[in-house]
Design a protein around this motif. Sequence first.
Motif, PDB file in Angstrom:
ATOM      1  N   LEU A 237      -1.858   6.084  -2.207  1.00  0.00           N
ATOM      2  CA  LEU A 237      -0.810   5.576  -1.326  1.00  0.00           C
ATOM      3  C   LEU A 237      -1.379   4.650  -0.254  1.00  0.00           C
ATOM      4  O   LEU A 237      -0.788   3.610   0.066  1.00  0.00           O
ATOM      5  CB  LEU A 237      -0.043   6.728  -0.684  1.00  0.00           C
ATOM      6  CG  LEU A 237       0.875   7.524  -1.610  1.00  0.00           C
ATOM      7  CD1 LEU A 237       1.421   8.752  -0.878  1.00  0.00           C
ATOM      8  CD2 LEU A 237       2.007   6.659  -2.123  1.00  0.00           C
ATOM      9  N   LYS A 238      -2.532   5.014   0.297  1.00  0.00           N
ATOM     10  CA  LYS A 238      -3.168   4.153   1.299  1.00  0.00           C
ATOM     11  C   LYS A 238      -3.547   2.806   0.682  1.00  0.00           C
ATOM     12  O   LYS A 238      -3.375   1.764   1.310  1.00  0.00           O
ATOM     13  CB  LYS A 238      -4.409   4.843   1.873  1.00  0.00           C
ATOM     14  CG  LYS A 238      -4.098   5.937   2.865  1.00  0.00           C
ATOM     15  CD  LYS A 238      -5.375   6.529   3.443  1.00  0.00           C
ATOM     16  CE  LYS A 238      -5.069   7.585   4.475  1.00  0.00           C
ATOM     17  NZ  LYS A 238      -6.294   8.128   5.075  1.00  0.00           N
ATOM     18  N   GLU A 239      -4.044   2.852  -0.545  1.00  0.00           N
ATOM     19  CA  GLU A 239      -4.425   1.612  -1.245  1.00  0.00           C
ATOM     20  C   GLU A 239      -3.194   0.738  -1.487  1.00  0.00           C
ATOM     21  O   GLU A 239      -3.210  -0.468  -1.229  1.00  0.00           O
ATOM     22  CB  GLU A 239      -5.109   1.949  -2.568  1.00  0.00           C
ATOM     23  CG  GLU A 239      -5.639   0.755  -3.318  1.00  0.00           C
ATOM     24  CD  GLU A 239      -6.310   1.162  -4.623  1.00  0.00           C
ATOM     25  OE1 GLU A 239      -6.082   0.456  -5.622  1.00  0.00           O
ATOM     26  OE2 GLU A 239      -7.046   2.174  -4.635  1.00  0.00           O
ATOM     27  N   LYS A 240      -2.118   1.333  -1.962  1.00  0.00           N
ATOM     28  CA  LYS A 240      -0.879   0.580  -2.192  1.00  0.00           C
ATOM     29  C   LYS A 240      -0.322   0.035  -0.878  1.00  0.00           C
ATOM     30  O   LYS A 240       0.158  -1.093  -0.810  1.00  0.00           O
ATOM     31  CB  LYS A 240       0.165   1.457  -2.887  1.00  0.00           C
ATOM     32  CG  LYS A 240      -0.175   1.759  -4.329  1.00  0.00           C
ATOM     33  CD  LYS A 240       0.856   2.678  -4.957  1.00  0.00           C
ATOM     34  CE  LYS A 240       0.457   3.025  -6.378  1.00  0.00           C
ATOM     35  NZ  LYS A 240       1.396   3.954  -7.004  1.00  0.00           N
ATOM     36  N   ASN A 241      -0.388   0.831   0.177  1.00  0.00           N
ATOM     37  CA  ASN A 241       0.090   0.397   1.477  1.00  0.00           C
ATOM     38  C   ASN A 241      -0.749  -0.769   2.004  1.00  0.00           C
ATOM     39  O   ASN A 241      -0.212  -1.719   2.580  1.00  0.00           O
ATOM     40  CB  ASN A 241       0.075   1.558   2.461  1.00  0.00           C
ATOM     41  CG  ASN A 241       0.818   1.253   3.732  1.00  0.00           C
ATOM     42  OD1 ASN A 241       1.822   0.550   3.706  1.00  0.00           O
ATOM     43  ND2 ASN A 241       0.316   1.758   4.842  1.00  0.00           N
ATOM     44  N   ALA A 242      -2.054  -0.702   1.795  1.00  0.00           N
ATOM     45  CA  ALA A 242      -2.935  -1.790   2.238  1.00  0.00           C
ATOM     46  C   ALA A 242      -2.599  -3.083   1.510  1.00  0.00           C
ATOM     47  O   ALA A 242      -2.620  -4.151   2.108  1.00  0.00           O
ATOM     48  CB  ALA A 242      -4.395  -1.399   2.020  1.00  0.00           C
ATOM     49  N   LYS A 243      -2.282  -2.986   0.217  1.00  0.00           N
ATOM     50  CA  LYS A 243      -1.914  -4.184  -0.545  1.00  0.00           C
ATOM     51  C   LYS A 243      -0.610  -4.783  -0.021  1.00  0.00           C
ATOM     52  O   LYS A 243      -0.458  -6.005   0.035  1.00  0.00           O
ATOM     53  CB  LYS A 243      -1.770  -3.859  -2.043  1.00  0.00           C
ATOM     54  CG  LYS A 243      -3.080  -3.602  -2.726  1.00  0.00           C
ATOM     55  CD  LYS A 243      -2.873  -3.274  -4.201  1.00  0.00           C
ATOM     56  CE  LYS A 243      -4.176  -2.929  -4.883  1.00  0.00           C
ATOM     57  NZ  LYS A 243      -3.977  -2.567  -6.273  1.00  0.00           N
ATOM     58  N   LEU A 244       0.330  -3.945   0.374  1.00  0.00           N
ATOM     59  CA  LEU A 244       1.595  -4.418   0.927  1.00  0.00           C
ATOM     60  C   LEU A 244       1.381  -5.142   2.267  1.00  0.00           C
ATOM     61  O   LEU A 244       2.056  -6.128   2.552  1.00  0.00           O
ATOM     62  CB  LEU A 244       2.590  -3.272   1.102  1.00  0.00           C
ATOM     63  CG  LEU A 244       3.154  -2.662  -0.172  1.00  0.00           C
ATOM     64  CD1 LEU A 244       3.997  -1.431   0.167  1.00  0.00           C
ATOM     65  CD2 LEU A 244       3.994  -3.673  -0.939  1.00  0.00           C
ATOM     66  N   HIS A 245       0.456  -4.665   3.055  1.00  0.00           N
ATOM     67  CA  HIS A 245       0.179  -5.289   4.354  1.00  0.00           C
ATOM     68  C   HIS A 245      -0.496  -6.631   4.199  1.00  0.00           C
ATOM     69  O   HIS A 245      -0.362  -7.493   5.075  1.00  0.00           O
ATOM     70  CB  HIS A 245      -0.680  -4.365   5.229  1.00  0.00           C
ATOM     71  CG  HIS A 245       0.092  -3.226   5.826  1.00  0.00           C
ATOM     72  ND1 HIS A 245       0.933  -3.388   6.898  1.00  0.00           N
ATOM     73  CD2 HIS A 245       0.164  -1.906   5.492  1.00  0.00           C
ATOM     74  CE1 HIS A 245       1.465  -2.243   7.208  1.00  0.00           C
ATOM     75  NE2 HIS A 245       1.021  -1.312   6.369  1.00  0.00           N
ATOM     76  N   LYS A 246      -1.244  -6.858   3.121  1.00  0.00           N
ATOM     77  CA  LYS A 246      -1.937  -8.121   2.902  1.00  0.00           C
ATOM     78  C   LYS A 246      -0.948  -9.216   2.533  1.00  0.00           C
ATOM     79  O   LYS A 246      -1.197 -10.390   2.762  1.00  0.00           O
ATOM     80  CB  LYS A 246      -2.993  -7.983   1.807  1.00  0.00           C
ATOM     81  CG  LYS A 246      -4.185  -7.183   2.247  1.00  0.00           C
ATOM     82  CD  LYS A 246      -5.226  -7.106   1.171  1.00  0.00           C
ATOM     83  CE  LYS A 246      -6.393  -6.245   1.606  1.00  0.00           C
ATOM     84  NZ  LYS A 246      -7.392  -6.125   0.575  1.00  0.00           N
ATOM     85  N   ASN A 247       0.161  -8.829   1.942  1.00  0.00           N
ATOM     86  CA  ASN A 247       1.134  -9.832   1.505  1.00  0.00           C
ATOM     87  C   ASN A 247       1.951 -10.341   2.606  1.00  0.00           C
ATOM     88  O   ASN A 247       2.367 -10.272   3.550  1.00  0.00           O
ATOM     89  CB  ASN A 247       2.066  -9.275   0.409  1.00  0.00           C
ATOM     90  CG  ASN A 247       1.291  -9.028  -0.868  1.00  0.00           C
ATOM     91  OD1 ASN A 247       0.306  -9.679  -1.133  1.00  0.00           O
ATOM     92  ND2 ASN A 247       1.766  -8.080  -1.637  1.00  0.00           N
TER      93      ASN A 247
END
Length: 99
Positions: free
Chosen positions: A89-99
Amino acid sequence: MASSTGKTLIALASGAAIGAVLGILFAPDKGEKTRQKIKDGYKDLEKDMKSKLANAKVDLEESYENMLSSMSYKTEDAITFLEKKLADLKEKNAKLHKN
């Protein structure tokens, strides 16, 4: 285990009581000797029951320890699973923040 031990104790006590009654009814000995035999039988029964109760206590303690150990392993498995899911979940959340 406890049910089996209880049944064993009931059977043992019943057998001793029946044996005592039959012993009194068919005893060729004098009353004093018969009473001594009954007293000795009672002492043996008491000793056997104490032994069985002590064994039941040990069995119960072992079962409890085994249950705790099993629960501890299952808890560790659950924590590991949740940690992996949290990392995902942290990894997916980090990817969302990069976009």
